[in-house]
Design a protein around this motif. Sequence first.
Motif, PDB file in Angstrom:
ATOM      1  N   LEU A   1       7.172   4.918  -3.098  1.00  0.00           N
ATOM      2  CA  LEU A   1       6.871   3.820  -3.926  1.00  0.00           C
ATOM      3  C   LEU A   1       6.669   3.993  -5.103  1.00  0.00           C
ATOM      4  O   LEU A   1       6.311   2.616  -6.066  1.00  0.00           O
ATOM      5  CB  LEU A   1       5.820   3.798  -3.210  1.00  0.00           C
ATOM      6  N   ASN A   2       7.350   5.742  -6.299  1.00  0.00           N
ATOM      7  CA  ASN A   2       6.823   5.234  -7.524  1.00  0.00           C
ATOM      8  C   ASN A   2       8.170   4.838  -8.411  1.00  0.00           C
ATOM      9  O   ASN A   2       8.443   5.159  -9.978  1.00  0.00           O
ATOM     10  CB  ASN A   2       6.447   6.632  -7.704  1.00  0.00           C
ATOM     11  N   ARG A   3       9.108   3.935  -7.543  1.00  0.00           N
ATOM     12  CA  ARG A   3      10.480   3.811  -8.104  1.00  0.00           C
ATOM     13  C   ARG A   3      10.065   2.595  -8.777  1.00  0.00           C
ATOM     14  O   ARG A   3       9.380   1.453  -7.504  1.00  0.00           O
ATOM     15  CB  ARG A   3      11.607   4.269  -7.295  1.00  0.00           C
TER      16      ARG A   3
ATOM     17  N   LEU B   1       8.856  -3.820 -10.968  1.00  0.00           N
ATOM     18  CA  LEU B   1       7.314  -3.381 -10.926  1.00  0.00           C
ATOM     19  C   LEU B   1       7.835  -2.407  -9.650  1.00  0.00           C
ATOM     20  O   LEU B   1       8.552  -2.439  -9.196  1.00  0.00           O
ATOM     21  CB  LEU B   1       6.945  -5.052  -9.509  1.00  0.00           C
TER      22      LEU B   1
ATOM     23  N   ASP C   1       5.261   0.798  -4.881  1.00  0.00           N
ATOM     24  CA  ASP C   1       3.658   0.882  -5.353  1.00  0.00           C
ATOM     25  C   ASP C   1       2.844  -1.013  -5.771  1.00  0.00           C
ATOM     26  O   ASP C   1       1.387  -1.234  -5.445  1.00  0.00           O
ATOM     27  CB  ASP C   1       2.356   1.754  -5.465  1.00  0.00           C
ATOM     28  N   GLU C   2       3.050  -0.603  -6.683  1.00  0.00           N
ATOM     29  CA  GLU C   2       2.361  -2.048  -7.270  1.00  0.00           C
ATOM     30  C   GLU C   2       2.811  -3.405  -6.525  1.00  0.00           C
ATOM     31  O   GLU C   2       1.909  -3.874  -6.589  1.00  0.00           O
ATOM     32  CB  GLU C   2       2.642  -2.797  -8.859  1.00  0.00           C
TER      33      GLU C   2
ATOM     34  N   VAL D   1       3.131  -3.264  -3.549  1.00  0.00           N
ATOM     35  CA  VAL D   1       1.957  -3.582  -2.472  1.00  0.00           C
ATOM     36  C   VAL D   1       0.960  -3.528  -2.128  1.00  0.00           C
ATOM     37  O   VAL D   1       0.326  -4.499  -1.961  1.00  0.00           O
ATOM     38  CB  VAL D   1       2.536  -1.739  -1.749  1.00  0.00           C
ATOM     39  N   ALA D   2       0.403  -3.422  -4.021  1.00  0.00           N
ATOM     40  CA  ALA D   2      -0.717  -3.585  -4.590  1.00  0.00           C
ATOM     41  C   ALA D   2      -1.025  -4.921  -4.944  1.00  0.00           C
ATOM     42  O   ALA D   2      -2.108  -5.323  -4.185  1.00  0.00           O
ATOM     43  CB  ALA D   2      -1.512  -2.959  -5.486  1.00  0.00           C
ATOM     44  N   TYR D   3      -0.407  -5.612  -4.945  1.00  0.00           N
ATOM     45  CA  TYR D   3      -0.019  -6.422  -5.208  1.00  0.00           C
ATOM     46  C   TYR D   3      -0.150  -8.005  -4.551  1.00  0.00           C
ATOM     47  O   TYR D   3      -1.705  -8.285  -4.479  1.00  0.00           O
ATOM     48  CB  TYR D   3       1.217  -7.314  -5.759  1.00  0.00           C
TER      49      TYR D   3
END
Lengths: 309, 540
Positions: free
Chosen positions: A129-131, A97, A100-101, A103-105
Amino acid sequence: MLREMAVAAISTSQLTKDYGAGRGLFDLGLHVSQQEVFGYLGPNGSGKTTTIRLLMGMIRPTNGSAHVFGLDCVRDAMEVKRKVGYLPGDIPQFGSLRGDEVVAYLGGMRGGVDRRHVRAIAERFDLDLNRRFREYSSGNKQKLGILLAFMHRPELLILDEPTSGLDPLNQQEFYELLRETRAGGATIFLSSHVLSEVEHVCDRVGILRRGRLVKVAELGELTRIRVHHVEVEFAPGEEVPAERLRAAEGVEDLSVEGQRLRCTVHGNFDALLEAISGSRVIDLVSTEPSLEEFFLSFFGEPKPKALPS
Amino acid sequence: MIGIVFGLRLGRWGVVGFSLAGLLLVFAQTAGFYQVAGTTPGARAAFGSAMATLAAQLVALFPPPLRPDTAGGYAEFRGFHPLAVLFAVWALASATGFARGDEERGVVEAALATGTSRIALIASRTVGFALAVTVASAAAAAGFLIGVASGHETAAVQGVVEEAALLAVIGVACYTLSLFVAQMAGPRLATAAAGTLLLALFLDNSLSRAMSSLTAWRWLSPFRYYDLSQPLPPGGHFDARAFLVLIGISVLATAAAAAAFMRRDLGASLIRLPSIPHRPSYDVTAAPWWGVAVARGLYERRLGLLAWSAGMAVMALSFVALTKTIVQVLLSIPSLLPYLSIFVHQQLYPAVLGYTWFNVAELMFAAFAITYVARWSAEDSDGRLEIFLSQPLSRAGIVLERMAVLAAGAVLIAAVSGAVLFYASHQQGIDLNAQRLTAASLMLVPFALVFAGAGSLLAAWNPRAAVGLLGAFAFASYLDTELGTIYKFPVWLLDLSAFKLFGAPLLNGVNGRNLALMLLLALAGIGSSILAIQRRDVGA
């Protein structure tokens, strides 16, 4: 409002988690006021994480009770978790993941997360957060953990060894974030085994030893009982003021080898600095003792076997 | 030496579990032979003929048995051949677990830091697995000998040793091939890539028995060299050259895996796809599914679901293609014609397709449920469950969300494979009852939920042991169905097996009682897992 302010952020009564063979947490009575920064200090295996897991309702007490803002940590666990931001001691694996995913999760599970606030924290720690989580260094994983704990502006932050893995610059940034969060009205409960860390940010410190709370100290008191190993190197030809230092308050275990002097300083450095004033010093190194040494000094206990002689 | 011991230590539960599975499966089949085959030569010949008929329907999975009228031939067909598939799955899990799982956990890094060379590490773990699979094969051989002894007969020791050696070496060949593929693919894809290769090699050989177009390619498959020997029955044979080829495959694949491991970075794959230009971001994704309870779980598992759906669709296509061949074989046996006309009421194609496809689909859906339970256990042990529970979610809510994600995934896979089966059958001129096919495909969902419910309970009770225990439960359920009629198990015991409860819905329609029982079992599992997780300490 007044009534709400009177409720302790954290209160425990005879809180016990007995794992057998003397391991666990025993008869913990703790009171952390709202908007307080409370440091929870203890060596490895002393019961810090057990306390935190009891507060988070992850584990059930063998005896006693724990309350967060007056809510029972077992019975009202859901309500407690709405108010709390939690940083576990070990950041779990989120595999492939992206940051950012993750955090969104978790933000999706919680709801009501302010995306601008998340962005501000990520920018502050320069956390991309794009890594993918798998690609993060241990420091970046810790930053993500911090972001997850702070993302919903909780009323209480429970942080288990929050600076482990952070470099000194990010540690300073984290301390600054703590101060701002506290100024914003939040309460902070953080565990650590580093004395200087809790001194940086805490109002009070609870000291845990072998599963028991042995001391709750104000920051000033902690400063008085602190110990440092000091090594002073005087300039060639300069007389070493050994006698003045021996007489100085708080200076002990003094030894001199050539132009190099070693001693232990209890409390503050005022007396030591006064004793060496007027002498030409070319190097001065102060080392914080390990927590075990601190306990040795503070409680007068026999030196643990693991310590170097 | 220490590397071998360490590898065995890490995989000790696999050794214990697969040894037990081998022992029990082969013993039960061998002892069962004496229960059902009769004692007179005539009875045994009739039994052998019936088994040959059954084997003709399973030709796409296992080679036709040699002398199924003997304990050796029967045990080889019903015990050792399925074990070879089971050991291949074990080899896959162990190899990718070492190459990728241990690497992610830092175990490989720690081992290399001690001064162990990469070649030595690969070699020691391969030898470790070879020892493990030899122990499990010896247990299976012991199961055969005990079973034969229960029938007051004796077996030729040489044949038993050769059978065990074959089983061990096919396991090692699968391990080394998986190990090699795992070096090529990244951590996310290693298991899928190695699994796809093994499945392709298995199907290449097994389908070649029914599809002549594949015979030219079956030399590629290690399973072909396994098939060439049938040493257990009287008059059987052991092909030493084929055995040596399997050893050669293992040595070459190990060398290739070691070479690949030496050329790649830890944590990376040898084959690296060109990376997309990276653009740093501090923003949270705005994708709406993360806020929806089941949608986020499905999205997170999207690649896995895609792979499962595609894999099952391909298998459905293959089974439809095979059905025509199998039916032609069955129709060419004159003695079967009365049986076929009486028992399957002229619905030969649906009967065969229902038997072959849905038997495999049941196993695949059980495996699907086990992979989800493995993930739940991993969430518990690596701290994800702790961080999920630090959000304002109840423990019951987490259990229910997990089950709902699994059910939705199962519906998707069942729908895709069912639709492909229907379309492909229609193209082949096999007219299936659409309503029954839909119902039969959807029956796979409660079937998976039975295993998921049991797995959920096990994961809530003891996450470390959950996968092994659920595997044992699935195995016991399968044995329950396989052996229930032979040993005359009581009905209530048979009803505990989801394999039995599934029935033959494509031929006979959905049995309402069985469906209700499956749902009841699933609900019992879910309810008890909610109770269990409420009481358990998490993270301690």
